[in-house]
Motif scaffolding. Sequence first.
Motif, PDB file in Angstrom:
ATOM      1  N   PHE A 281       0.801  -1.098   0.031  1.00  0.00           N
ATOM      2  CA  PHE A 281      -0.011   0.094   0.057  1.00  0.00           C
ATOM      3  C   PHE A 281       0.724   1.158   0.023  1.00  0.00           C
ATOM      4  CE2 PHE A 281      -3.668   2.217   2.423  1.00  0.00           C
ATOM      5  CZ  PHE A 281      -3.971   3.086   1.321  1.00  0.00           C
ATOM      6  N   PHE A 282       1.831   1.044   0.734  1.00  0.00           N
ATOM      7  CA  PHE A 282       2.434   2.690   0.903  1.00  0.00           C
ATOM      8  C   PHE A 282       3.629   2.881  -0.263  1.00  0.00           C
ATOM      9  CE2 PHE A 282       5.148  -0.002   3.945  1.00  0.00           C
ATOM     10  CZ  PHE A 282       6.384   0.043   3.360  1.00  0.00           C
ATOM     11  N   GLU A 283       3.413   1.938  -1.323  1.00  0.00           N
ATOM     12  CA  GLU A 283       4.238   1.826  -2.446  1.00  0.00           C
ATOM     13  C   GLU A 283       3.333   2.854  -3.349  1.00  0.00           C
ATOM     14  OE1 GLU A 283       4.872  -1.515  -4.354  1.00  0.00           O
ATOM     15  OE2 GLU A 283       6.401  -2.411  -2.742  1.00  0.00           O
ATOM     16  N   TYR A 284       2.004   2.971  -3.188  1.00  0.00           N
ATOM     17  CA  TYR A 284       1.241   4.116  -3.796  1.00  0.00           C
ATOM     18  C   TYR A 284       1.223   5.189  -3.064  1.00  0.00           C
ATOM     19  CZ  TYR A 284      -0.283   0.190  -6.658  1.00  0.00           C
ATOM     20  OH  TYR A 284      -0.193  -1.137  -7.630  1.00  0.00           O
ATOM     21  N   THR A 285       2.141   5.925  -2.965  1.00  0.00           N
ATOM     22  CA  THR A 285       2.420   7.285  -2.079  1.00  0.00           C
ATOM     23  C   THR A 285       1.089   8.106  -1.978  1.00  0.00           C
ATOM     24  OG1 THR A 285       3.617   8.274  -3.671  1.00  0.00           O
ATOM     25  CG2 THR A 285       4.922   7.126  -2.243  1.00  0.00           C
ATOM     26  N   HIS A 286       0.600   8.471  -3.224  1.00  0.00           N
ATOM     27  CA  HIS A 286      -0.654   9.298  -3.486  1.00  0.00           C
ATOM     28  C   HIS A 286      -1.644   8.777  -2.849  1.00  0.00           C
ATOM     29  CE1 HIS A 286      -3.044  12.554  -4.612  1.00  0.00           C
ATOM     30  NE2 HIS A 286      -3.813  11.684  -5.252  1.00  0.00           N
ATOM     31  N   GLN A 287      -2.121   7.631  -3.052  1.00  0.00           N
ATOM     32  CA  GLN A 287      -3.410   6.752  -2.365  1.00  0.00           C
ATOM     33  C   GLN A 287      -3.044   6.553  -0.803  1.00  0.00           C
ATOM     34  OE1 GLN A 287      -1.764   6.009  -5.466  1.00  0.00           O
ATOM     35  NE2 GLN A 287      -3.380   5.535  -6.951  1.00  0.00           N
TER      36      GLN A 287
END
Length: 160
Positions: A75-81
């Motif tokens: 999840f935190f690889e998708y920083t914007h989301q």
Amino acid sequence: MSAPVMEATAARTLVAPEFFERLSLRVAKNTGLDQERAEAITDQALAYLATCAQKPEGAPSLFMSRAVDPAWHTFFEYTHQYDSFFTSHGWRKVHHNPCDGFGGVSYPPAADVLPLTVAAIEAAGYRVDPELWQAEVDCGDTCGDDGGGGNPLPTCEHHV
């Protein structure tokens, strides 16, 4: 007359369905899990993060299970989301701070800490998959956070 029973919510509803699908597909790819299992751990990671982000000041520490932890990493690889997940709900951001496990520091037994995490997630109104909260907390290769700045290394406290 008895009080109405509240139905627990699937945490996947906290993000757009399209993003949940994208995220769980990435979890499946990263972990080699089948899609059903990847969706289950993704849902539980969202429930954990939502619970941590809303945890009252002074509440007991919460601990991540080894089974659910890979979905948090993805999840935190998708920083914007990831950032939007917290800001869109008005929650404080749960930062990721890995526990390196150096210096012989270990976590409390999973049997002591994971039931508290499960109870907190349930009290926050989210469904829990008990099977995914049986894994041992392992200081050598897992992550946690205090919900307000991270774990103070090198004490290696794996909590939020």
